[in-house]
Write a protein that holds these residues in place. Structure first.
Motif, PDB file in Angstrom:
ATOM      1  N   SER A  24     -16.772  38.205 -12.245  1.00 48.12           N
ATOM      2  CA  SER A  24     -16.407  37.942 -10.965  1.00 48.12           C
ATOM      3  C   SER A  24     -15.128  38.597 -10.744  1.00 48.12           C
ATOM      4  O   SER A  24     -14.224  38.599 -11.566  1.00 48.12           O
ATOM      5  N   ILE A  40     -11.328  39.769 -10.427  1.00 46.04           N
ATOM      6  CA  ILE A  40     -10.795  40.795 -11.303  1.00 46.04           C
ATOM      7  C   ILE A  40     -11.335  41.213 -12.424  1.00 46.04           C
ATOM      8  O   ILE A  40     -11.228  42.410 -12.774  1.00 46.04           O
ATOM      9  N   ASP A  75     -17.808  30.953 -23.500  1.00 45.55           N
ATOM     10  CA  ASP A  75     -17.004  30.130 -22.850  1.00 45.55           C
ATOM     11  C   ASP A  75     -15.555  30.433 -23.461  1.00 45.55           C
ATOM     12  O   ASP A  75     -15.344  29.897 -24.822  1.00 45.55           O
ATOM     13  N   VAL A  76     -14.221  30.786 -23.121  1.00 48.28           N
ATOM     14  CA  VAL A  76     -13.422  30.994 -23.548  1.00 48.28           C
ATOM     15  C   VAL A  76     -12.462  29.926 -24.317  1.00 48.28           C
ATOM     16  O   VAL A  76     -11.671  29.917 -25.154  1.00 48.28           O
ATOM     17  N   TYR A  93      -1.504  25.084 -13.903  1.00 45.49           N
ATOM     18  CA  TYR A  93      -1.620  26.496 -13.871  1.00 45.49           C
ATOM     19  C   TYR A  93      -0.275  27.068 -14.234  1.00 45.49           C
ATOM     20  O   TYR A  93      -0.316  28.037 -15.073  1.00 45.49           O
ATOM     21  N   GLY A 145      -0.485  38.786  -7.695  1.00 44.92           N
ATOM     22  CA  GLY A 145      -0.256  37.765  -6.519  1.00 44.92           C
ATOM     23  C   GLY A 145      -1.467  37.376  -5.863  1.00 44.92           C
ATOM     24  O   GLY A 145      -2.477  36.969  -6.579  1.00 44.92           O
ATOM     25  N   ILE A 196      -4.902  38.064  -4.555  1.00 42.57           N
ATOM     26  CA  ILE A 196      -5.991  39.056  -4.753  1.00 42.57           C
ATOM     27  C   ILE A 196      -7.195  38.512  -4.107  1.00 42.57           C
ATOM     28  O   ILE A 196      -7.442  37.148  -4.391  1.00 42.57           O
ATOM     29  N   THR A 198     -10.530  37.469  -4.286  1.00 41.62           N
ATOM     30  CA  THR A 198     -11.627  37.251  -5.162  1.00 41.62           C
ATOM     31  C   THR A 198     -12.111  35.854  -4.696  1.00 41.62           C
ATOM     32  O   THR A 198     -11.524  35.067  -4.089  1.00 41.62           O
ATOM     33  N   ASN A 201      -9.892  32.711  -4.417  1.00 40.63           N
ATOM     34  CA  ASN A 201      -9.136  32.658  -3.169  1.00 40.63           C
ATOM     35  C   ASN A 201     -10.089  32.560  -2.049  1.00 40.63           C
ATOM     36  O   ASN A 201     -10.075  33.262  -0.921  1.00 40.63           O
TER      37      ASN A 201
HETATM   38  N1  NAD Z   1      -7.397  35.836  -7.544  1.00 45.44           N
HETATM   39  C1  NAD Z   1      -6.087  35.853  -7.421  1.00 45.44           C
HETATM   40  O1  NAD Z   1      -5.267  35.760  -6.293  1.00 45.44           O
HETATM   41  C2  NAD Z   1      -5.215  35.392  -8.720  1.00 45.44           C
HETATM   42  C3  NAD Z   1      -3.812  35.558  -8.734  1.00 45.44           C
HETATM   43  C4  NAD Z   1      -3.030  35.341 -10.017  1.00 45.44           C
HETATM   44  C5  NAD Z   1      -3.877  35.411 -10.915  1.00 45.44           C
HETATM   45  N2  NAD Z   1      -5.250  35.502 -11.123  1.00 45.44           N
HETATM   46  C6  NAD Z   1      -5.891  35.401 -12.354  1.00 45.44           C
HETATM   47  O2  NAD Z   1      -6.592  36.307 -12.523  1.00 45.44           O
HETATM   48  C7  NAD Z   1      -7.867  35.830 -13.182  1.00 45.44           C
HETATM   49  C8  NAD Z   1      -9.287  36.185 -12.868  1.00 45.44           C
HETATM   50  O3  NAD Z   1      -9.365  35.557 -11.545  1.00 45.44           O
HETATM   51  P1  NAD Z   1     -10.212  36.004 -10.189  1.00 45.44           P
HETATM   52  O4  NAD Z   1      -9.472  35.917  -9.104  1.00 45.44           O
HETATM   53  O5  NAD Z   1     -11.032  36.985 -10.730  1.00 45.44           O
HETATM   54  O6  NAD Z   1     -11.096  34.619 -10.065  1.00 45.44           O
HETATM   55  P2  NAD Z   1     -12.659  34.453 -10.262  1.00 45.44           P
HETATM   56  O7  NAD Z   1     -12.916  32.987 -10.060  1.00 45.44           O
HETATM   57  O8  NAD Z   1     -13.354  35.462  -9.298  1.00 45.44           O
HETATM   58  O9  NAD Z   1     -13.064  35.012 -11.716  1.00 45.44           O
HETATM   59  C9  NAD Z   1     -12.551  33.818 -12.851  1.00 45.44           C
HETATM   60  C10 NAD Z   1     -13.791  34.022 -13.648  1.00 45.44           C
HETATM   61  O10 NAD Z   1     -13.442  33.082 -14.863  1.00 45.44           O
HETATM   62  C11 NAD Z   1     -14.720  32.566 -15.263  1.00 45.44           C
HETATM   63  N3  NAD Z   1     -14.474  31.073 -16.015  1.00 45.44           N
HETATM   64  C12 NAD Z   1     -13.797  29.810 -15.626  1.00 45.44           C
HETATM   65  N4  NAD Z   1     -13.682  29.280 -16.888  1.00 45.44           N
HETATM   66  C13 NAD Z   1     -14.235  29.918 -17.701  1.00 45.44           C
HETATM   67  C14 NAD Z   1     -14.352  29.640 -19.197  1.00 45.44           C
HETATM   68  N5  NAD Z   1     -14.197  28.367 -19.735  1.00 45.44           N
HETATM   69  N6  NAD Z   1     -14.948  30.548 -20.011  1.00 45.44           N
HETATM   70  C15 NAD Z   1     -15.007  31.806 -19.722  1.00 45.44           C
HETATM   71  N7  NAD Z   1     -15.037  32.128 -18.203  1.00 45.44           N
HETATM   72  C16 NAD Z   1     -14.640  30.984 -17.376  1.00 45.44           C
HETATM   73  C17 NAD Z   1     -15.096  32.039 -13.905  1.00 45.44           C
HETATM   74  O11 NAD Z   1     -16.695  31.611 -14.045  1.00 45.44           O
HETATM   75  C18 NAD Z   1     -15.057  33.570 -13.092  1.00 45.44           C
HETATM   76  O12 NAD Z   1     -16.284  33.977 -13.220  1.00 45.44           O
HETATM   77  C19 NAD Z   1      -7.783  34.264 -13.600  1.00 45.44           C
HETATM   78  O13 NAD Z   1      -7.065  34.327 -14.983  1.00 45.44           O
HETATM   79  C20 NAD Z   1      -6.512  34.019 -12.590  1.00 45.44           C
HETATM   80  O14 NAD Z   1      -5.788  33.024 -12.918  1.00 45.44           O
HETATM   81  C21 NAD Z   1      -5.936  35.470  -9.839  1.00 45.44           C
END
Ligand code: NAD
Length: 256
Positions: free
Chosen positions: A14, A16, A62-63, A156, A187, A189, A191, A194
């Motif tokens: 999913s 990023i 599962d991280v 967070y 910032g 993004i 996805t 959001n």
């Molecule tokens: N989207 C944004 O605006 C944004 C901004 C800043 C930081 N981030 C960071 O970017 C990273 C990716 O976020 P994203 O926007 O792609 O979100 P997303 O929800 O699209 O992807 C996150 C993925 O992590 C997986 N996940 C959740 N818990 C898990 C676990 N225990 N083990 C393995 N996988 C797990 C989810 O199933 C999901 O597929 C995250 O760490 C998030 O904090 C995102």
């Protein structure tokens, strides 16, 4: 002789993480697509990597669970050899609940996923390098909230701030082992994290008015930074955090 690298991306089904997987696929890498529980999404990510020109395999992980992380890395090693790049993108978003109202389980789930998850992935990646040679790069997807707090986001913000010190400590511990460790602070993004901003244009435009560049970011714009950090062009870069936010985090002083 191939230059194909073995790359692990967590949360690669999913947002990023998926964009990172595809970006590495586009330069011909072999990508272990670590996914949490959505096998259909993981298959789409694998297909995107292959379409981009790389090789891929979906592996459940599962991280938050060190045994699961170990199993997943072992499977990736069997398929593609020891990972020389790992991007840890798995994560969950803030609860939007103030500390006074926050349940133990909420705090624990966040720390287990966004901070202990980063530790679990880092440790297993580094251990996997013991029998390998050549340069390696570990990249954590952090957040601007590692440095800029938000009410309702203590879980967070604390987890992501912890990732900063984890990255800096690992950078000095592993520098002589040719492992560079960095983080990226996105910032806003677009996805699934959001979701409302993706689906509700009026809401998105209201938020985008706060971003100097005038729009939310795309996951590919974060992946481009990850791909650069993993490349030889970044050979002297370690222990650093790179903000990818269209200028959002610079506006702290505005309005008061
Ligand atoms: N989207 C944004 O605006 C944004 C901004 C800043 C930081 N981030 C960071 O970017 C990273 C990716 O976020 P994203 O926007 O792609 O979100 P997303 O929800 O699209 O992807 C996150 C993925 O992590 C997986 N996940 C959740 N818990 C898990 C676990 N225990 N083990 C393995 N996988 C797990 C989810 O199933 C999901 O597929 C995250 O760490 C998030 O904090 C995102």
């Amino acid at each position: 002789m191939t230059n194909q690298r073995s790359v692990v991306v967590t949360g690669a089904e999913s947002g990023i993480g998926a964009a990172c997987a595809a970006a590495f696929g586009a330069i011909g890498d072999a990508v272990a697509v670590f996914y949490f529980n959505d096998t259909a999404a993981a298959s789409l990510s694998v297909a995107a990597v292959e379409k981009a020109g790389g090789t891929a395999r979906a592996i459940q992980c599962d991280v938050a669970d060190p045994a699961s992380v170990d199993r997943a890395f072992s499977e990736a090693e069997r398929a593609f050899g020891p990972a020389s790049v790992a991007v840890n993108s798995a994560g969950i978003n803030m609860a939007g609940v103030k500390v006074r109202d926050m349940a133990d389980t909420q705090w624990q789930h966040m720390i287990a996923t966004d901070l202990t998850g980063a530790f679990n992935v880092s440790r297993r990646f580094i251990r996997g390098r013991e029998k390998a040679s050549g340069p390696a790069a570990l990249i954590h997807i952090s957040s601007i909230h590692a440095a800029v707090v938000r009410a309702g986001g203590a879980d967070y913000c604390a987890a992501k701030a912890g990732v900063t010190n984890l990255v800096e400590t690992l950078a000095i511990e592993e520098a002589r082992n040719h492992i560079r460790v960095n983080s990226i602070r996105p910032g806003m993004i677009l996805t699934p994290m959001n979701e409302r901003a993706v689906e509700d244009l009026a809401y998105r435009h209201k938020l985008e008015a706060n971003i100097p560049i005038g729009r939310a970011g795309r996951p590919e714009e974060v992946a481009a930074m990850a791909r650069w950090l993993a490349s030889d062009e970044a050979s002297y870069v370690t222990g650093a955090s790179f903000t990818v936010d269209g200028g959002l985090s610079l506006l702290l002083g505005v309005g008061a």
